[in-house]
Design a protein around this motif. Structure first.
Motif, short mmCIF file in Angstrom:
data_model
loop_
_atom_site.label_atom_id
_atom_site.label_comp_id
_atom_site.label_asym_id
_atom_site.label_seq_id
_atom_site.Cartn_x
_atom_site.Cartn_y
_atom_site.Cartn_z
N ARG A 53 -10.30 3.63 5.40
CA ARG A 53 -9.67 4.51 6.39
C ARG A 53 -8.89 3.76 7.46
NH1 ARG A 53 -10.89 9.87 6.37
NH2 ARG A 53 -10.40 10.10 8.56
N SER A 54 -8.85 2.44 7.36
CA SER A 54 -8.17 1.70 8.41
C SER A 54 -6.66 1.88 8.29
CB SER A 54 -8.52 0.22 8.32
OG SER A 54 -7.82 -0.36 7.25
N GLU A 55 -5.98 1.68 9.39
CA GLU A 55 -4.53 1.78 9.38
C GLU A 55 -3.92 0.49 8.88
OE1 GLU A 55 -3.55 2.91 13.50
OE2 GLU A 55 -2.10 4.21 12.50
N VAL A 56 -2.89 0.60 8.06
CA VAL A 56 -2.14 -0.59 7.67
C VAL A 56 -0.93 -0.65 8.58
CG1 VAL A 56 -0.96 -1.78 5.82
CG2 VAL A 56 -2.92 -0.34 5.31
N LYS A 57 -0.88 -1.72 9.41
CA LYS A 57 0.20 -1.76 10.39
C LYS A 57 1.09 -2.95 10.17
CE LYS A 57 -1.01 0.97 14.31
NZ LYS A 57 -1.30 0.99 15.74
N TYR A 65 -6.12 8.85 18.63
CA TYR A 65 -6.77 7.55 18.77
C TYR A 65 -7.73 7.68 19.93
CZ TYR A 65 -3.11 5.71 15.77
OH TYR A 65 -2.29 5.48 14.72
N PHE A 101 0.81 -1.22 0.00
CA PHE A 101 0.00 0.00 0.00
C PHE A 101 0.84 1.27 0.00
CE2 PHE A 101 -3.04 -3.15 1.69
CZ PHE A 101 -4.00 -3.04 0.70
N THR A 102 2.17 1.15 0.17
CA THR A 102 2.98 2.35 -0.08
C THR A 102 3.34 2.41 -1.57
OG1 THR A 102 4.89 1.14 0.74
CG2 THR A 102 3.98 2.78 2.18
N PHE A 123 1.26 12.08 -0.69
CA PHE A 123 1.82 10.80 -1.11
C PHE A 123 0.82 10.01 -1.95
CE2 PHE A 123 2.95 6.37 -0.70
CZ PHE A 123 4.33 6.39 -0.80
N ARG A 152 -2.78 13.18 14.91
CA ARG A 152 -3.47 11.90 14.80
C ARG A 152 -3.91 11.49 16.20
NH1 ARG A 152 -6.02 7.56 11.84
NH2 ARG A 152 -6.54 6.31 13.65
N VAL A 172 3.22 8.46 4.42
CA VAL A 172 3.12 7.58 3.26
C VAL A 172 1.70 7.03 3.08
CG1 VAL A 172 5.54 6.98 3.39
CG2 VAL A 172 3.88 5.52 4.52
N GLY A 173 0.75 7.62 3.78
CA GLY A 173 -0.65 7.29 3.51
C GLY A 173 -1.15 6.00 4.12
N LEU A 174 -0.38 5.38 5.01
CA LEU A 174 -0.85 4.14 5.62
C LEU A 174 -1.79 4.44 6.78
CD1 LEU A 174 2.36 1.93 5.65
CD2 LEU A 174 0.43 1.80 4.10
N THR A 175 -1.66 5.63 7.36
CA THR A 175 -2.52 6.06 8.45
C THR A 175 -3.14 7.39 8.03
OG1 THR A 175 -1.24 4.94 10.15
CG2 THR A 175 -2.54 6.82 10.85
N VAL A 176 -4.44 7.52 8.25
CA VAL A 176 -5.12 8.76 7.88
C VAL A 176 -4.98 9.75 9.04
CG1 VAL A 176 -7.32 9.74 7.20
CG2 VAL A 176 -6.75 7.42 6.52
N PRO A 177 -4.51 10.99 8.77
CA PRO A 177 -4.37 11.93 9.88
C PRO A 177 -5.72 12.44 10.35
CG PRO A 177 -3.84 12.99 7.80
CD PRO A 177 -4.10 11.55 7.49
N ARG A 214 4.04 6.92 9.16
CA ARG A 214 2.96 6.19 8.49
C ARG A 214 1.98 7.15 7.84
NH1 ARG A 214 2.54 2.51 12.57
NH2 ARG A 214 0.65 3.52 13.28
N ARG A 223 -6.24 1.98 -2.09
CA ARG A 223 -6.59 0.64 -1.60
C ARG A 223 -7.70 0.03 -2.42
NH1 ARG A 223 -6.19 2.05 4.82
NH2 ARG A 223 -4.18 3.10 4.62
N GLU A 255 3.28 17.39 -2.95
CA GLU A 255 2.11 16.57 -3.27
C GLU A 255 1.83 15.57 -2.15
OE1 GLU A 255 1.02 15.00 -7.34
OE2 GLU A 255 3.14 15.46 -7.61
N PRO A 263 -0.96 3.44 -3.24
CA PRO A 263 -1.73 3.98 -2.12
C PRO A 263 -3.24 3.80 -2.26
CG PRO A 263 -0.12 5.59 -2.91
CD PRO A 263 -0.16 4.48 -3.91
N THR A 298 4.15 6.75 13.84
CA THR A 298 2.82 7.20 13.40
C THR A 298 2.98 8.35 12.41
OG1 THR A 298 1.97 6.59 15.57
CG2 THR A 298 0.56 7.97 14.21
#
Lengths: 270, 299
Positions: free
Chosen positions: A266-270, B11, A107-108, B65, B9, B48-53, B45, A113, B63, A111, B42
């Protein structure tokens, strides 16, 4: 201390923006197909389909009666191992990214999904179509060899409608596995879920239908296994029967898929 | 260039990253420091778009990511070397990354050579790799697309001393060619040797950022003499406050040149004279993050 000597002209200069082409979907599908079979588990699943399918068809030659030597029986025999393994392939195609954490790289690199899951769905469909074609081919070989050995006429008793339904039977099984994978995103949970839904739940629903008459009419509309058996037997013919299949597909495939895709966005990819 | 603006971010129940802003410039190695759980990973992440802020933005060369057409060609990312399918071989992992980016297969061999994985190692499954080998494979994946920006989370973890030096040279070389490197670590010595700029984070907030020289300027001088008391008196007469640090050491905030001059005038022999930088980063790190440390260390 070691100072980094930086050529002055590069310090302020922004690196030139290269003209990168967007990644094409066909390329993603090819990569996904490769990923399904380049792991140890994927490799052995492919091998087991290739080995078990002929063995299963062959066992009909050895153990079956002469009256069993029909194309329908051979296709069903060679397709049986697939109906078990294909959904697992579909599950792992999705859940591996989370359970094995390879999603961090996937996913990097891609992006989006939605596109990634789409590519996986297409790859899964292609594997399903390919595998079922193999089942028909192996069944045909078995039928020719079987009828010659048994000295009976070769019976080609699979109509086009029946063939399509047998194909659909496998694709629906894969789609269910895929949907479970998207919604659970965990290999173990999705595989257990799949077997509970295909082995345990049908018995419970059948029992319920026996003891509660109001459920008997309802069962074909909500029992995933019921409509699957109808497909396997090529017995989905009337509009009502297709509507039943549509209903179970909505409940067991479309609904979890939509829920899974919404949470996945919107889930986190960990 | 990496730009992070007012990034937050949250939680349920806690804020992992709290209004973080900083910039990693091209041509420089930016060290990202912080205690465990401070929000480094965090933040990376989110980049690079793995976690939504929850709010705020992170951009690469202006730009997002996720908007990059083929991100692997512009940004090399290594967040967790162990996050690979354990049942794939090292070569397969590079091959599928190269295929995804649309690169020729020879890049795979080039990368294997660059990160010093032999062809027999590349044929083994990642399950059987040591952490150092996974780290090398991860760096190979990050560099595969020949990107201009690198985002690396703890890349030195698990590397042997030769590997650490190799990585240091690689990243310094990358930056000197105009690349942007953002590198997180809790190995302070590593960061100190390699980074040009520092960003220090604690409990999700930036506690300090700037060039390494700026941040360590306050580090002062360590000077050693057979007669430390005389030296301290001489410094005091010159108007330089100092403290005895034991074992002949004297510590002061003045720079080494001034301390040397004072010692010369006073005729005091010195055995060592150096900037306190070596201990400076650790001291700075501990004092900046003192109230965020688990151990509650008072610096």
């Amino acid at each position: 201390m070691t100072a980094t000597i930086v050529p002055p002209d590069t310090i302020e200069a922004e690196p030139a923006r290269r003209t990168a082409q967007p990644i094409r979907t066909t390329r993603l599908v090819k990569v996904e197909l490769r990923k399904m079979f380049n792991t140890r588990s994927g490799f052995w699943m492919l091998i087991s389909i290739g080995v078990l399918s002929p063995i299963s068809a062959g066992s009909l030659l050895v153990l079956g009666l002469n009256s069993d030597v029909t194309y329908q029986n051979f296709v069903r025999a060679s397709g049986f191992p697939m109906s078990v393994i294909l959904p697992i392939i579909a599950i792992l195609a999705v859940t591996g990214e989370w359970s094995q954490r390879s999603g961090l790289t996937t996913f990097t690199l891609v992006p989006s999904r939605g596109r990634m899951i789409g590519a996986k769905a297409i790859a899964t469909l292609l594997v399903g179509l390919g595998a079922v074609s193999v089942a028909f081919a192996v069944g045909a070989l078995g039928n020719v060899a079987g009828s010659a050995l048994a000295g009976v006429d070769t019976a080609w008793d699979v109509s086009l409608s029946m063939a399509l339904q047998m194909m659909l039977y496998n694709l629906v099984g894969m789609a269910f596995g895929f949907a479970l994978g998207v919604v659970l995103r965990n290999s173990a949970a999705a595989i257990v879920g799949y077997f509970v839904a295909s082995l345990v739940m049908p018995g419970i629903l059948a029992l319920l239908a026996q003891v509660r008459s109001w459920f008997e009419d309802l069962q074909p509309w909500i029992d995933w296994h019921y409509t699957q058996v109808a497909l396997l037997n090529g017995a989905t013919n009337t509009v009502k029967e297709w509507a039943m299949l549509g209903s179970t597909t909505m409940i067991w495939i479309v609904l979890p898929l939509v829920i899974g895709l919404l949470s996945l966005r919107r889930s986190e990819v960990k | 260039m990496i730009t992070v603006e007012s990034l937050t971010r949250r939680y349920a129940g806690f804020t992992a990253v709290d209004n973080v802003s900083f910039t990693a410039l091209p041509g420089r190695v930016t060290g990202f420091l912080g205690p465990n759980g401070a929000g480094k990973s965090t933040t990376m992440r989110v980049m690079v778009g793995l976690t939504v802020p929850t709010s705020g933005t992170a951009t690469i060369n202006g730009e997002r990511f996720a908007d990059l057409p083929n991100p692997g060609l512009e940004v090399g990312v290594l967040l967790d070397a162990s996050a690979q399918h354990a049942g794939r071989t090292g070569r397969e992992i590079l091959t599928i990354a190269a295929d995804t980016m649309g690169l020729p297969r020879r890049r795979v061999d080039e990368m294997l050579e660059l990160v010093s994985l032999t062809s027999s190692e590349a044929k083994r499954r990642v399950r059987n790799y040591s952490l150092g080998m996974r780290q090398r494979l991860g760096i190979g994946t990050a560099l595969l697309g020949d990107p201009r920006v690198l985002i690396l989370d703890e890349p030195a973890n698990g590397l042997d001393p030769a590997g650490i030096r190799w990585m240091r040279d690689l990243l310094t070389g990358f930056a000197s060619q105009g690349g942007t490197v953002l590198l997180s670590s809790h190995l302070l010595h590593e960061i100190e040797v390699i980074a040009d700029d520092l960003v220090v984070i604690g409990k999700g907030k930036i506690v300090a950022s700037g060039s390494k020289e700026e941040l360590l300027a306050a580090a002062g001088t360590l000077v050693r003499s057979p007669s430390p008391r005389d030296l301290a008196h001489a410094l005091e007469r010159a108007g330089i406050p100092s403290t005895l640090a034991g074992d002949g050491w004297v510590r002061t905030d003045a720079d080494p040149a001034r301390v040397g001059a004072v010692a010369l005038t006073a005729g005091i022999a010195l055995t060592e004279l150096r900037s306190a930088e070596g201990t400076g980063l650790e001291d700075m790190f501990l004092s900046l993050t003192a109230d965020t440390q688990r151990e509650g260390v008072a610096a």
